[in-house]
Design an enzyme around this catalytic site. Structure first.
Site, PDB file in Angstrom:
ATOM      1  CG  ASP A 219      -6.378  -3.653  -3.542  1.00 32.49           C
ATOM      2  OD1 ASP A 219      -7.131  -2.888  -3.396  1.00 32.49           O
ATOM      3  OD2 ASP A 219      -5.280  -3.696  -3.500  1.00 32.49           O
TER       4      ASP A 219
ATOM      5  NE  ARG B  12      -8.568   2.225  10.427  1.00 32.06           N
ATOM      6  CZ  ARG B  12      -7.567   1.883   9.754  1.00 32.06           C
ATOM      7  NH1 ARG B  12      -6.750   2.417   9.012  1.00 32.06           N
ATOM      8  NH2 ARG B  12      -7.036   0.651  10.170  1.00 32.06           N
TER       9      ARG B  12
ATOM     10  CG  HIS C   5      -5.650  -2.318   0.142  1.00 28.95           C
ATOM     11  ND1 HIS C   5      -4.873  -2.395  -0.983  1.00 28.95           N
ATOM     12  CD2 HIS C   5      -5.197  -1.588   0.890  1.00 28.95           C
ATOM     13  CE1 HIS C   5      -3.697  -1.618  -0.711  1.00 28.95           C
ATOM     14  NE2 HIS C   5      -4.061  -1.111   0.583  1.00 28.95           N
TER      15      HIS C   5
ATOM     16  CB  SER D 185      -0.879   0.064   1.143  1.00 26.14           C
ATOM     17  OG  SER D 185      -2.001   0.995   1.188  1.00 26.14           O
TER      18      SER D 185
END
Length: 424
Positions: free
Chosen positions: A372, A276, A401, A206
């Site tokens: 992903d 988040r 992901h 990532s």
């Protein structure tokens, strides 16, 4: 003048490279010397602490396994200098005599230097890649010297928005915009400080994968292997679009105070929690969320019953992750690191992505997760096709992901295989 990266000829090695020798357990404490600097002074952690608590690690908190390096000034790609930078890092294993066994591990957005290990004093969470490093594991510290730093702009010991500026007050809103290239330049200075010229491998997923491929492009003579998981050679419009509501959620929180909330008794936990939640949805898949939660409600909170509105189970799940992050992360760092990810483009001022990747000399392993939706496999395909030496690997996962962190067996085999290649 805009500085894209430091020329190799201007780097000076640290006077003493006593790597891994600060103490018997690999830790240092504030005020304890950790490395001789080139100017003859010694490194220690910063010495001030703001009055208000937040998710950042501060001096006075337990150190855990952290060590600290004073790497000096960092010239920024957009211009200007970030002065007196400190990088927090952790190590496993020992540097061999040839100096050719270094593995640099790059963390993702809300990670830090604590790759493996238990939660405890100094570490709010257990290692974020706990199966990676260990005897007989994919990266065996009996064979490799592993280094993981907290990224520039982070909040777990490295210089970031919560750190003291030259005036002694937290940087807050004054912290500069940093790019992925700036972060890699700071890591290069860290390795210079430790007397390390080359890395046997740089590995990251990532945001960590962004830094890994940037390492291979910026310092092609310094990287033997590059392992990139669930990442991209440049941030796409879709990725930037997902980031925008996260940034706005934090900045529009009434407690954000323009980024200067450290002197108050409040902090933008609501905005950070919203950010988040948005991000976490992109980390997983529609199928996994539906199969795991469906339309179930949280126990005792049926939204369709009379009385106070309840939550669906998936809402409770997102609330949990929001609260968990707010307890261990700083909102300003979330902003700085997210904008650094948006800046990511290995082709900028290098003739485009293909030209930039064409300069890479490392043996690369490019890894995608089949489900992903944030960093889809096509981005890994494009990167693989443009690299001179590259092997393509795939992670099969129901978790989207996050599969690069969850599918430990598959990831371990891929990394072990990559490290076993081209060993001279």
């Amino acid at each position: 003048m805009t500085v894209t990266h430091r020329k190799q000829s201007t780097r000076r090695p640290a006077r003493h490279a006593t790597v891994g020798s600060a103490s018997t357990d690999g830790t240092t404490v504030p005020g304890q010397a950790t490395r001789d600097r080139e100017d003859g002074a010694v490194d220690s952690a910063p010495t001030s602490r703001p009055s208000a608590p937040d998710g950042a690690w501060r001096v006075g908190d337990p150190v855990g396994r952290r060590q600290f390096a004073h790497i000096g000034d960092v010239e920024l790609e957009r211009g200007g200098v970030l002065p007196d930078v400190i990088i927090a890092y952790e190590t496993w294993g020992r540097l061999n005599e040839a100096g050719d066994n270094v593995v640099l591990v790059e963390h993702a957005l809300t990670g830090d230097s604590h790759v493996v290990g238990e939660a405890g004093p100094g570490h709010a969470s257990p290692g974020w890649w706990n199966s990676l490093i260990g005897a007989g594991g994919p990266v065996d510290p009996d064979e490799w010297f592993v280094i993981a730093s907290n990224v520039l702009g982070g909040c777990q010991g490295s210089t970031g928005p919560a750190s003291p500026a030259p005036d002694g007050q937290p940087w807050g809103s004054r912290f500069p915009y940093v790019t992925v290239r700036d972060q890699v330049a700071a890591e290069r200075l860290l390795l210079d400080h430790l007397g390390i010229r080359r890395v046997a491998a740089v590995v990251g997923g990532s945001m960590g994968g962004m830094r890994a491929i940037e390492w291979a492009v910026t310092y092609p003579d310094d990287v033997d292997r590059c392992i990139v998981l669930a990442s991209t050679p440049r941030a796409t419009a879709d990725q930037i679009a997902w980031c925008q509501p996260q940034l706005l959620a934090i900045r529009h929180d009434p407690d954000f105070a323009g980024g200067d909330y450290y002197s108050t008794d409040r902090r933008p936990d609501t905005g950070l929690g919203l950010a988040r939640r948005i991000a976490h949805i992109t980390y997983r898949t529609e199928t996994e969320l539906d199969e795991r939660f469906g339309r179930s409600h949280q126990l005792g909170e049926d939204p369709l019953q009379a009385g106070e509105r309840g939550r669906f189970a998936v809402e409770s799940y997102l609330d949990h992750h929001a609260g968990k992050l707010a307890r261990r992360f700083d909102a300003n760092s979330y902003l700085v690191l997210t904008e650094a990810m948006n800046s990511h483009d290995v082709g900028r001022d290098r003739g485009g992505v293909q030209a930039a990747l064409g300069r890479v000399r490392a043996d690369c392993t490019i890894v995608s997760v089949d489900t992903d939706r944030l960093y889809p496999p096509r981005l890994s395909d494009d990167m693989h096709d443009a690299l001179p030496v590259s092997r393509r690997a795939h992670i099969v996962s129901d978790f989207g992901h996050d599969g690069f962190l969850i599918e430990e067996d598959q990831v371990g085999r891929i990394i072990r295989d990559a490290l076993d290649r081209r060993r001279d």
